[in-house]
Design a protein around this motif. Structure first.
Motif, PDB file in Angstrom:
ATOM      1  N   ASP A  92      13.717  15.236   2.540  1.00 58.06           N
ATOM      2  CA  ASP A  92      13.634  13.782   2.373  1.00 58.06           C
ATOM      3  C   ASP A  92      12.187  13.336   2.191  1.00 58.06           C
ATOM      4  O   ASP A  92      11.888  12.464   1.370  1.00 58.06           O
ATOM      5  N   THR A  93      11.290  13.930   2.979  1.00 56.75           N
ATOM      6  CA  THR A  93       9.884  13.541   2.902  1.00 56.75           C
ATOM      7  C   THR A  93       9.305  13.852   1.530  1.00 56.75           C
ATOM      8  O   THR A  93       8.596  13.022   0.936  1.00 56.75           O
ATOM      9  N   GLU A  94       9.603  15.029   0.986  1.00 58.55           N
ATOM     10  CA  GLU A  94       9.097  15.390  -0.344  1.00 58.55           C
ATOM     11  C   GLU A  94       9.628  14.432  -1.407  1.00 58.55           C
ATOM     12  O   GLU A  94       8.895  14.033  -2.319  1.00 58.55           O
ATOM     13  N   ARG A  95      10.884  14.069  -1.285  1.00 57.01           N
ATOM     14  CA  ARG A  95      11.465  13.165  -2.285  1.00 57.01           C
ATOM     15  C   ARG A  95      10.841  11.769  -2.202  1.00 57.01           C
ATOM     16  O   ARG A  95      10.496  11.165  -3.221  1.00 57.01           O
ATOM     17  N   LEU A  96      10.672  11.255  -0.978  1.00 58.84           N
ATOM     18  CA  LEU A  96      10.074   9.932  -0.808  1.00 58.84           C
ATOM     19  C   LEU A  96       8.634   9.913  -1.321  1.00 58.84           C
ATOM     20  O   LEU A  96       8.203   8.937  -1.955  1.00 58.84           O
ATOM     21  N   LEU A  97       7.895  10.966  -1.058  1.00 59.53           N
ATOM     22  CA  LEU A  97       6.510  11.029  -1.526  1.00 59.53           C
ATOM     23  C   LEU A  97       6.456  11.052  -3.046  1.00 59.53           C
ATOM     24  O   LEU A  97       5.622  10.372  -3.664  1.00 59.53           O
ATOM     25  N   ALA A  98       7.354  11.824  -3.675  1.00 57.74           N
ATOM     26  CA  ALA A  98       7.357  11.915  -5.137  1.00 57.74           C
ATOM     27  C   ALA A  98       7.710  10.572  -5.768  1.00 57.74           C
ATOM     28  O   ALA A  98       7.112  10.159  -6.776  1.00 57.74           O
ATOM     29  N   ILE A  99       8.674   9.870  -5.187  1.00 59.99           N
ATOM     30  CA  ILE A  99       9.074   8.577  -5.745  1.00 59.99           C
ATOM     31  C   ILE A  99       7.948   7.561  -5.625  1.00 59.99           C
ATOM     32  O   ILE A  99       7.655   6.804  -6.561  1.00 59.99           O
ATOM     33  N   PRO A 106       0.614   6.878  -3.143  1.00 62.15           N
ATOM     34  CA  PRO A 106       0.752   8.250  -2.645  1.00 62.15           C
ATOM     35  C   PRO A 106       0.753   8.275  -1.125  1.00 62.15           C
ATOM     36  O   PRO A 106       0.018   7.541  -0.469  1.00 62.15           O
ATOM     37  N   GLY A 107       1.596   9.122  -0.556  1.00 63.95           N
ATOM     38  CA  GLY A 107       1.689   9.233   0.892  1.00 63.95           C
ATOM     39  C   GLY A 107       2.598   8.221   1.547  1.00 63.95           C
ATOM     40  O   GLY A 107       2.816   8.269   2.757  1.00 63.95           O
ATOM     41  N   MET A 108       3.183   7.308   0.769  1.00 66.33           N
ATOM     42  CA  MET A 108       4.039   6.272   1.332  1.00 66.33           C
ATOM     43  C   MET A 108       5.421   6.832   1.633  1.00 66.33           C
ATOM     44  O   MET A 108       6.038   7.482   0.793  1.00 66.33           O
ATOM     45  N   LEU A 109       5.918   6.577   2.848  1.00 63.57           N
ATOM     46  CA  LEU A 109       7.239   7.018   3.266  1.00 63.57           C
ATOM     47  C   LEU A 109       8.238   5.875   3.348  1.00 63.57           C
ATOM     48  O   LEU A 109       9.437   6.124   3.494  1.00 63.57           O
ATOM     49  N   GLY A 110       7.784   4.643   3.277  1.00 70.52           N
ATOM     50  CA  GLY A 110       8.681   3.499   3.362  1.00 70.52           C
ATOM     51  C   GLY A 110       7.932   2.253   3.765  1.00 70.52           C
ATOM     52  O   GLY A 110       6.697   2.231   3.821  1.00 70.52           O
ATOM     53  N   GLU A 174      -4.047  13.168  -1.531  1.00 74.20           N
ATOM     54  CA  GLU A 174      -5.439  12.774  -1.729  1.00 74.20           C
ATOM     55  C   GLU A 174      -5.502  11.447  -2.457  1.00 74.20           C
ATOM     56  O   GLU A 174      -4.700  11.173  -3.349  1.00 74.20           O
ATOM     57  N   VAL A 175      -6.453  10.630  -2.055  1.00 73.43           N
ATOM     58  CA  VAL A 175      -6.745   9.364  -2.713  1.00 73.43           C
ATOM     59  C   VAL A 175      -8.255   9.278  -2.883  1.00 73.43           C
ATOM     60  O   VAL A 175      -8.997   9.245  -1.895  1.00 73.43           O
ATOM     61  N   LYS A 176      -8.700   9.304  -4.130  1.00 68.32           N
ATOM     62  CA  LYS A 176     -10.131   9.239  -4.436  1.00 68.32           C
ATOM     63  C   LYS A 176     -10.915  10.313  -3.691  1.00 68.32           C
ATOM     64  O   LYS A 176     -11.903  10.033  -2.994  1.00 68.32           O
ATOM     65  N   SER A 177     -10.427  11.549  -3.793  1.00 69.05           N
ATOM     66  CA  SER A 177     -11.078  12.733  -3.214  1.00 69.05           C
ATOM     67  C   SER A 177     -11.059  12.748  -1.692  1.00 69.05           C
ATOM     68  O   SER A 177     -11.711  13.603  -1.073  1.00 69.05           O
ATOM     69  N   HIS A 178     -10.328  11.828  -1.054  1.00 70.66           N
ATOM     70  CA  HIS A 178     -10.173  11.837   0.399  1.00 70.66           C
ATOM     71  C   HIS A 178      -8.810  12.428   0.740  1.00 70.66           C
ATOM     72  O   HIS A 178      -7.781  11.980   0.224  1.00 70.66           O
ATOM     73  N   HIS A 179      -8.814  13.450   1.604  1.00 72.36           N
ATOM     74  CA  HIS A 179      -7.566  14.120   1.979  1.00 72.36           C
ATOM     75  C   HIS A 179      -6.969  13.468   3.214  1.00 72.36           C
ATOM     76  O   HIS A 179      -7.675  13.144   4.174  1.00 72.36           O
ATOM     77  N   TYR A 180      -5.652  13.273   3.185  1.00 74.72           N
ATOM     78  CA  TYR A 180      -4.923  12.681   4.311  1.00 74.72           C
ATOM     79  C   TYR A 180      -3.761  13.603   4.679  1.00 74.72           C
ATOM     80  O   TYR A 180      -3.140  14.226   3.811  1.00 74.72           O
ATOM     81  N   ASN A 181      -3.471  13.681   5.977  1.00 70.59           N
ATOM     82  CA  ASN A 181      -2.396  14.556   6.459  1.00 70.59           C
ATOM     83  C   ASN A 181      -1.326  13.796   7.225  1.00 70.59           C
ATOM     84  O   ASN A 181      -0.564  14.396   7.980  1.00 70.59           O
ATOM     85  N   LYS A 182      -1.276  12.477   7.062  1.00 70.41           N
ATOM     86  CA  LYS A 182      -0.244  11.667   7.686  1.00 70.41           C
ATOM     87  C   LYS A 182       0.380  10.756   6.640  1.00 70.41           C
ATOM     88  O   LYS A 182      -0.323  10.194   5.802  1.00 70.41           O
ATOM     89  N   GLY A 183       1.703  10.618   6.696  1.00 71.78           N
ATOM     90  CA  GLY A 183       2.370   9.663   5.826  1.00 71.78           C
ATOM     91  C   GLY A 183       2.074   8.238   6.267  1.00 71.78           C
ATOM     92  O   GLY A 183       1.678   7.985   7.413  1.00 71.78           O
ATOM     93  N   CYS A 184       2.267   7.297   5.369  1.00 65.61           N
ATOM     94  CA  CYS A 184       1.948   5.907   5.681  1.00 65.61           C
ATOM     95  C   CYS A 184       3.133   5.008   5.347  1.00 65.61           C
ATOM     96  O   CYS A 184       4.027   5.376   4.586  1.00 65.61           O
TER      97      CYS A 184
END
Length: 301
Positions: A92-99, A106-110, A174-184
């Motif tokens: 589910d997480t991969e699908r939500l991120l792709a959509i 990017p990185g949005m889960l809902g 990544e957003v503008k060369s900044h890496h993130y490891n949490k969904g938002c």
């Protein structure tokens, strides 16, 4: 809902709770059928009416209608809750991120929001929910009574509990060369300044900021649209409560969310199942087999 959805719910509660079986009394007279009991429960949920307004339609007494409603709610939560109230698993997480990458986030889960009625003039219970673009409600937190706002609700909500415990599926972008490891999640301006919440820009200056605020506020309408559809399908959530039991209130609200997700799943296009919408089983195994210790919890938080 469509007939096959109704039959699936009816068959599930009949197999789970003997109350819905059609029984005979000592004189051999048949009692009420599962169709009558499930019909009265769904009508009361859909129209928000008391038992004495539907008793003549199904030829049942008011007390039996109420008993059927609460038995129906308990059975649906226990049978269909693990599937339709699950937290997003890895698929589910991969699908939500792709959509949401295609939508520009990017990185949005809902989107997350809390909704209530009667904040000033009467008592209220607040529902906090997380929903995606397809109107699926991924998380619901219901039952806090009194005067609250989104901040006080978020402090007690379990929406980020798995993340703080280190049990959430991995999210890397990544957003503008900044890496993130949490969904938002997209939120309105009252929410706190957390890395997992993306808020709009108040009084944006410049074309770029105005464009971002416009896109964020547009995408944040997902959860409000889900609330609107929930209200239109389950009229009971729009009316004052008819019981003082908080347990029964929670069960009624939860079964409304479950049936909302079942209808959303049923009304989607067949091609959308190729993107991983089918139920993938239980929630993913925690990344840490043992509960996080205090140092890990602080780091995650």
């Amino acid at each position: 809902m469509r007939m096959h959805v109704f039959n699936r719910i009816r068959e599930g509660v009949v197999a789970h709770d003997p109350y819905f079986d059609c029984k005979e009394d000592t004189l051999g007279k048949l009692g009420f059928s599962s169709y009558q009991k499930c019909t009265v429960a769904i009508r009361m949920l859909a129209y928000g009416i008391p038992g004495d307004l539907v008793d003549e339609y199904v030829r049942m007494s008011e007390s039996t209608c109420l008993l059927s409603l609460y038995s129906f709610c308990m059975a649906v939560v226990e049978v269909f809750g693990p599937e339709y109230l699950r937290e997003p698993n890895s698929t589910d997480t991969e699908r939500l991120l792709a959509i949401n990458v295609e939508r520009g986030f990017p990185g949005m889960l809902g989107s997350i929001v809390g909704q209530y009625k009667g904040h000033v003039k009467g008592a209220t219970l607040i529902l906090e929910a997380v929903a995606s673009q397809d109107l699926w409600i991924w998380d619901s937190f219901f039952g806090m009574a009194g005067s609250h706002n989104n901040i006080s609700i978020l402090q007690q909500s379990p929406v980020f509990a798995r993340l703080a415990e280190g049990h959430s599926p991995e999210v890397n972008f990544e957003v503008k060369s900044h890496h993130y490891n949490k969904g938002c999640y997209l939120a309105d301006g009252i929410f706190p300044q957390w890395s997992t919440l993306v808020k709009t820009i108040p009084n944006p200056q410049g074309e770029k900021r105005q464009r971002f605020a416009q896109m964020q506020e547009s995408a944040r309408k997902d959860v409000e649209s889900a609330f609107g559809v929930l209200h239109s399908r389950q009229g009971i959530v729009c009316n004052p409560a008819l019981t003082w039991s908080t347990k029964k209130l929670w069960e009624v609200m939860t079964v409304c969310v479950i049936m909302h997700n079942m209808i959303v799943e049923d009304e989607r296009d067949d091609s959308i199942y190729d993107q991983g919408f089918d139920f993938q089983g239980e929630n993913p195994e925690p990344e840490h087999p043992l509960p996080a210790n205090f140092e890990q919890f602080v780091e995650f938080h």
